[in-house]
Scaffold this active site. Structure first.
Site, PDB file in Angstrom:
ATOM      1  N   HIS A 177       3.416   4.395   4.516  1.00  0.00           N
ATOM      2  CA  HIS A 177       3.108   4.039   5.979  1.00  0.00           C
ATOM      3  C   HIS A 177       2.733   5.467   6.986  1.00  0.00           C
ATOM      4  O   HIS A 177       3.435   6.493   6.534  1.00  0.00           O
ATOM      5  CB  HIS A 177       4.261   3.508   6.842  1.00  0.00           C
ATOM      6  CG  HIS A 177       4.321   3.412   8.275  1.00  0.00           C
ATOM      7  ND1 HIS A 177       3.516   2.342   9.003  1.00  0.00           N
ATOM      8  CD2 HIS A 177       4.752   4.426   9.492  1.00  0.00           C
ATOM      9  CE1 HIS A 177       3.489   2.790  10.296  1.00  0.00           C
ATOM     10  NE2 HIS A 177       4.137   3.868  10.404  1.00  0.00           N
ATOM     11  N   ASN A 213       0.742  -1.270   0.007  1.00  0.00           N
ATOM     12  CA  ASN A 213      -0.064  -0.007  -0.014  1.00  0.00           C
ATOM     13  C   ASN A 213       0.728   1.257  -0.017  1.00  0.00           C
ATOM     14  O   ASN A 213       0.411   2.500   0.462  1.00  0.00           O
ATOM     15  CB  ASN A 213      -1.239  -0.098   0.905  1.00  0.00           C
ATOM     16  CG  ASN A 213      -0.523  -0.079   2.489  1.00  0.00           C
ATOM     17  OD1 ASN A 213       0.897   0.124   2.758  1.00  0.00           O
ATOM     18  ND2 ASN A 213      -1.506  -0.153   3.614  1.00  0.00           N
TER      19      ASN A 213
END
Length: 126
Positions: free
Chosen positions: A92, A89
């Protein structure tokens, strides 16, 4: 994966610097050490360079990043626009203020920050 610091790195005395990169990554995710994906996460996060930053803003950072699972992220967020898989993804973000303080201290020295007064803040936030 076999990893070797090549002769030029050894001769330049960079072994310690290379290890400094790997150790914070393991410490950063230490709270996940009992999870089945921990080893893979550490391997992935140590597989190449990262671009570490500190962002600030009341409630805006989470909105800009999107949800941890990109499928749950809104269009216009980083994960909503650029990601399709929870395991990749791309970004962070600390989940709490407390974790942010610990993570910032892990990655940055106090002297690396610039102190400034944001004049508009009083006009934006109550």
């Amino acid at each position: 994966t076999f990893v070797a610091i090549k002769p030029d790195g050894v001769q330049r005395g960079l072994c310690g610097e290379v290890m400094k990169f790997i150790q914070p990554m393991k410490q950063h995710y230490l709270d996940l050490k009992d999870m089945p994906f921990y080893a893979g996460l550490c391997k992935y996060m140590s597989s190449g360079p990262v671009f570490a930053m500190v962002w600030e803003g009341e409630g805006i950072v989470k909105m800009m990043l999107g949800e941890t699972n990109p499928a749950d992220s809104k269009p216009g967020s980083i994960r909503g626009d650029f990601c399709i898989n929870i395991g990749r993804n791309i970004i962070h973000g600390s989940d709490t203020v407390e974790n942010a303080k610990m993570e910032v201290a892990l990655w940055f020295k106090p002297e690396e920050f610039v102190t400034y007064t944001e004049k508009a803040k009083a006009w934006v936030y109550e």
